[in-house]
Design a protein around this motif. Structure first.
Motif, mmCIF file in Angstrom:
data_model
loop_
_atom_site.group_PDB
_atom_site.id
_atom_site.type_symbol
_atom_site.label_atom_id
_atom_site.label_comp_id
_atom_site.label_asym_id
_atom_site.label_seq_id
_atom_site.Cartn_x
_atom_site.Cartn_y
_atom_site.Cartn_z
ATOM 1 N N ASP A 41 0.823 -1.212 0.000
ATOM 2 C CA ASP A 41 0.000 0.000 0.000
ATOM 3 C C ASP A 41 0.858 1.263 0.000
ATOM 4 O O ASP A 41 0.566 2.218 -0.725
ATOM 5 C CB ASP A 41 -0.947 -0.005 1.198
ATOM 6 C CG ASP A 41 -2.030 -1.065 1.067
ATOM 7 O OD1 ASP A 41 -2.324 -1.481 -0.085
ATOM 8 O OD2 ASP A 41 -2.566 -1.484 2.095
ATOM 9 N N ALA A 42 1.937 1.269 0.775
ATOM 10 C CA ALA A 42 2.802 2.454 0.845
ATOM 11 C C ALA A 42 3.504 2.702 -0.495
ATOM 12 O O ALA A 42 3.615 3.849 -0.942
ATOM 13 C CB ALA A 42 3.823 2.301 1.969
ATOM 14 N N ALA A 43 3.978 1.651 -1.128
ATOM 15 C CA ALA A 43 4.698 1.821 -2.402
ATOM 16 C C ALA A 43 3.776 2.366 -3.490
ATOM 17 O O ALA A 43 4.121 3.326 -4.184
ATOM 18 C CB ALA A 43 5.314 0.496 -2.840
ATOM 19 N N GLN A 47 3.697 6.231 -5.294
ATOM 20 C CA GLN A 47 3.799 6.407 -6.741
ATOM 21 C C GLN A 47 2.574 7.096 -7.349
ATOM 22 O O GLN A 47 2.505 7.252 -8.564
ATOM 23 C CB GLN A 47 4.003 5.047 -7.413
ATOM 24 C CG GLN A 47 5.298 4.380 -7.037
ATOM 25 C CD GLN A 47 5.419 2.980 -7.641
ATOM 26 O OE1 GLN A 47 4.531 2.483 -8.326
ATOM 27 N NE2 GLN A 47 6.532 2.338 -7.366
ATOM 28 N N SER A 48 1.611 7.493 -6.527
ATOM 29 C CA SER A 48 0.384 8.150 -7.021
ATOM 30 C C SER A 48 -0.256 7.326 -8.138
ATOM 31 O O SER A 48 -0.600 7.839 -9.209
ATOM 32 C CB SER A 48 0.687 9.565 -7.506
ATOM 33 O OG SER A 48 1.291 10.314 -6.482
ATOM 34 N N LEU A 49 -0.413 6.036 -7.872
ATOM 35 C CA LEU A 49 -0.869 5.109 -8.902
ATOM 36 C C LEU A 49 -2.234 5.463 -9.476
ATOM 37 O O LEU A 49 -2.424 5.397 -10.692
ATOM 38 C CB LEU A 49 -0.873 3.674 -8.370
ATOM 39 C CG LEU A 49 -1.259 2.619 -9.397
ATOM 40 C CD1 LEU A 49 -0.245 2.571 -10.540
ATOM 41 C CD2 LEU A 49 -1.369 1.256 -8.731
ATOM 42 N N TYR A 59 1.305 9.645 -19.343
ATOM 43 C CA TYR A 59 2.459 9.086 -18.628
ATOM 44 C C TYR A 59 3.328 8.238 -19.555
ATOM 45 O O TYR A 59 4.548 8.293 -19.495
ATOM 46 C CB TYR A 59 1.994 8.198 -17.463
ATOM 47 C CG TYR A 59 1.762 8.918 -16.175
ATOM 48 C CD1 TYR A 59 2.653 8.792 -15.114
ATOM 49 C CD2 TYR A 59 0.650 9.726 -15.995
ATOM 50 C CE1 TYR A 59 2.434 9.450 -13.921
ATOM 51 C CE2 TYR A 59 0.422 10.385 -14.804
ATOM 52 C CZ TYR A 59 1.321 10.245 -13.774
ATOM 53 O OH TYR A 59 1.105 10.900 -12.583
ATOM 54 N N TYR A 60 2.674 7.400 -20.363
ATOM 55 C CA TYR A 60 3.404 6.399 -21.138
ATOM 56 C C TYR A 60 3.197 6.469 -22.640
ATOM 57 O O TYR A 60 3.698 5.623 -23.368
ATOM 58 C CB TYR A 60 3.040 4.996 -20.646
ATOM 59 C CG TYR A 60 3.338 4.791 -19.186
ATOM 60 C CD1 TYR A 60 4.616 5.001 -18.684
ATOM 61 C CD2 TYR A 60 2.346 4.394 -18.301
ATOM 62 C CE1 TYR A 60 4.895 4.827 -17.339
ATOM 63 C CE2 TYR A 60 2.623 4.206 -16.957
ATOM 64 C CZ TYR A 60 3.895 4.427 -16.487
ATOM 65 O OH TYR A 60 4.174 4.259 -15.162
ATOM 66 N N GLY A 61 2.474 7.438 -23.113
ATOM 67 C CA GLY A 61 2.278 7.560 -24.547
ATOM 68 C C GLY A 61 3.317 8.480 -25.169
ATOM 69 O O GLY A 61 3.981 9.243 -24.475
ATOM 70 N N PRO A 62 3.472 8.405 -26.482
ATOM 71 C CA PRO A 62 4.391 9.303 -27.166
ATOM 72 C C PRO A 62 4.009 10.759 -26.900
ATOM 73 O O PRO A 62 2.830 11.053 -26.736
ATOM 74 C CB PRO A 62 4.197 8.949 -28.642
ATOM 75 C CG PRO A 62 3.630 7.567 -28.630
ATOM 76 C CD PRO A 62 2.794 7.480 -27.380
ATOM 77 N N PRO A 63 4.938 11.658 -26.823
ATOM 78 C CA PRO A 63 6.372 11.472 -27.079
ATOM 79 C C PRO A 63 7.190 11.126 -25.839
ATOM 80 O O PRO A 63 8.392 10.955 -25.930
ATOM 81 C CB PRO A 63 6.787 12.852 -27.605
ATOM 82 C CG PRO A 63 5.927 13.799 -26.823
ATOM 83 C CD PRO A 63 4.600 13.075 -26.652
ATOM 84 N N SER A 64 6.537 11.008 -24.660
ATOM 85 C CA SER A 64 7.297 10.808 -23.423
ATOM 86 C C SER A 64 7.470 9.352 -23.033
ATOM 87 O O SER A 64 8.042 9.049 -21.986
ATOM 88 C CB SER A 64 6.630 11.576 -22.279
ATOM 89 O OG SER A 64 5.289 11.157 -22.120
#
Length: 172
Positions: A41-43, A47-49, A59-64
């Motif tokens: 839970d802490a991890a 990470q603001s999941l 977060y994970y799409g192009p271009p980043s």
């Protein structure tokens, strides 16, 4: 033996499937590591999941970055992503393979697809962090070339002893 196909996540449906898999991963972690539920839970909280899951394409799409799904027929059985940390460094994130996709190299194919794409995108170093409890994942990462490295992310002091940091040069 079924051979899963790895595709790039490009549609809103792909990102919804990715989010579903990550929620399953969190629940899997909570069940498998029930004795260490404070850590799980802490991890994920650190990470603001939940925010990440609402904004996966940014977060994970192009271009980043890029996100990938493993398909077995029409069924999504796994996922992985990477995101940019700098112009030359990226970070592998969110590898998960459903039980139905395990034991047939799906995790390895996802890792290799992510590494190859990051290399093609011009990154020269890939990093990751994971929990020391995830021994199978650590063994997979080492088998594809990752090695332990100094911490590159900050976690709360009570979590740091449980985090394994790894990296791997990926330039051609």
């Amino acid at each position: 033996m079924s051979r899963d196909v790895v595709i790039s996540a490009t549609t809103s449906q792909h990102y919804r499937e990715f989010a579903t898999l990550i929620r399953e991963y969190v629940e899997w972690c909570r069940k498998r590591y029930a004795a260490d539920s404070w850590f799980v839970d802490a991890a994920f909280s650190h990470q603001s999941l939940e925010q990440e899951l609402q904004e996966l394409s940014s977060y994970y799409g192009p271009p980043s970055g890029r996100a990938f799904l493993a398909l077995s027929g029409d069924e999504v059985v796994g996922c992985i992503a990477y995101r940019e940390l700098s112009d030359t460094v990226c970070e592998m994130k969110r590898l998960f393979v459903r039980k139905g996709g395990q034991g047939r190299g799906t995790g390895r194919r996802l890792c290799l697809a992510s590494i190859d794409a990051a290399r093609s995108d011009g990154y020269t170093l890939m990093r990751l962090d994971t929990a020391n409890l995830l021994t199978e994942a650590i063994a997979l990462y080492r088998s594809v070339g990752f090695r332990d490295c100094p911490a590159y992310n900050d976690y709360p002091d009570d979590l740091m002893p449980y985090i394994v940091f790894m990296d791997m040069p990926i330039s051609s």
